[in-house]
Design a protein around this motif. Structure first.
Motif, PDB file in Angstrom:
ATOM      1  N   LYS A 107      28.344  -8.824 -47.159  1.00 25.75           N
ATOM      2  CA  LYS A 107      29.484  -9.523 -47.768  1.00 25.75           C
ATOM      3  C   LYS A 107      29.683 -10.930 -47.193  1.00 25.75           C
ATOM      4  N   GLY A 108      28.590 -11.512 -46.672  1.00 23.88           N
ATOM      5  CA  GLY A 108      28.667 -12.909 -46.266  1.00 23.88           C
ATOM      6  C   GLY A 108      29.062 -13.106 -44.815  1.00 23.88           C
ATOM      7  N   ASP A 109      29.353 -14.352 -44.461  1.00 21.58           N
ATOM      8  CA  ASP A 109      29.477 -14.720 -43.048  1.00 21.58           C
ATOM      9  C   ASP A 109      30.909 -14.636 -42.510  1.00 21.58           C
ATOM     10  N   LYS A 110      31.882 -14.392 -43.365  1.00 19.24           N
ATOM     11  CA  LYS A 110      33.257 -14.369 -42.872  1.00 19.24           C
ATOM     12  C   LYS A 110      33.708 -12.963 -42.480  1.00 19.24           C
TER      13      LYS A 110
END
Ligand SMILES: Nc1ncnc2c1ncn2[C@@H]1O[C@H](COP(=O)(O)OP(=O)(O)OP(=O)(O)O)[C@@H](O)[C@H]1O
Ligand SMILES: [Mg+2]
Length: 235
Positions: A107-110
């Motif tokens: 779900k990405g880098d955050k």
């Protein structure tokens, strides 16, 4: 007022049984929409039908005005619809951390930021971070199930009977947590605990024998004891 999700005359068969026979309702963005009804009325089936777990034979589901009733479940989920099932779907041998990692995979880098925000809302889970979920209390398991759906910033959360099997004091805690999520997330809440429904709900729909039979603002239901008696068997 924006209609985030809408169903039109949903009909669903499970095997040979005609379980849903016309479920029509709307969930407005930012609100808590409560689905009420007696045991076996079709509340859980309604949520499962929206998700494509029990696909409808007739009727439509619109999410942000797009028809989604034909989509496979994973695509519906990827649109931003989170689900907290009645049985919570917790894996007893995985830790709280592992549940969070699975929920946020790819779900990405955050992700770390999201985990922080979520833990701020569910402080108990922090304490059990490296513990197996099987050791959590009923209330903590429910919190984990809700947190796992919340962590992906889903636009819509569908939560099936979060108060089930919990002591009143724990129900209150779940209620407080849901209240803090209110506004930020649109919620469809299935709940038999009428006090919780009344406290959190903006709008209600009563499902009876697989059909939506009555709806309105929650405050109207509060004022009509005879409706509660007739459809929910409570006063
Ligand atoms: N797999 C199944 N096979 C046969 N009948 C089923 C199945 N799942 C649900 N049903 C039937 O469908 C009807 C609606 O069930 P559903 O679980 O949607 O009710 P509900 O409103 O969520 O009830 P509860 O408040 O008890 O959770 C019930 O009569 C139930 O027995
Ligand atoms: Mg149910």
């Amino acid at each position: 007022m924006e209609v985030l999700l809408k169903t039109e005359n949903l009909e669903t068969f499970i095997g040979q049984y005609h379980i849903l026979q016309g479920v029509t309702f709307e969930a407005i963005r930012g609100e808590v929409t409560v689905l009420l009804g007696r045991n076996g009325a079709g509340k859980t089936t309604t949520l499962r039908t929206i998700l494509g777990l029990s696909p409808p034979s007739r009727g439509k589901v619109f999410f942000k005005q797009k028809e989604i009733q034909e989509l496979p479940t994973y695509k519906t989920a990827n649109l931003g619809i989170g689900y907290v099932p009645e049985d919570q779907g917790i894996f007893p041998y995985l830790t709280v951390e592992e549940h969070f990692k699975i929920a946020t995979k790819g779900k990405g880098d955050k992700v770390n930021e999201r985990i922080e925000t979520t833990l701020a809302l569910f402080p108990d889970l922090k304490q059990f971070w490296r513990k197996q979920a099987g050791v959590l209390s009923g209330g903590q398991k429910q919190m984990l199930a809700i947190a796992r759906a919340y962590i992906n910033y889903n636009e819509l959360l569908m939560i099936d009977e979060p108060s089930k099997g919990l002591a009143p004091i724990v129900v209150e805690k779940v209620m407080e947590t849901l209240e803090r999520m209110k506004g930020e997330t649109t919620i469809i809440l299935v709940e038999q605990n009428y006090l919780m429904a009344e406290y959190l709900g903006d709008r209600f729909y009563i499902i009876d024998d697989g059909k939506t039979v009555l709806s309105g603002e929650m405050k109207e239901l509060k004022e009509h004891e005879e409706w509660r008696k007739k459809y929910l068997g409570i006063s």
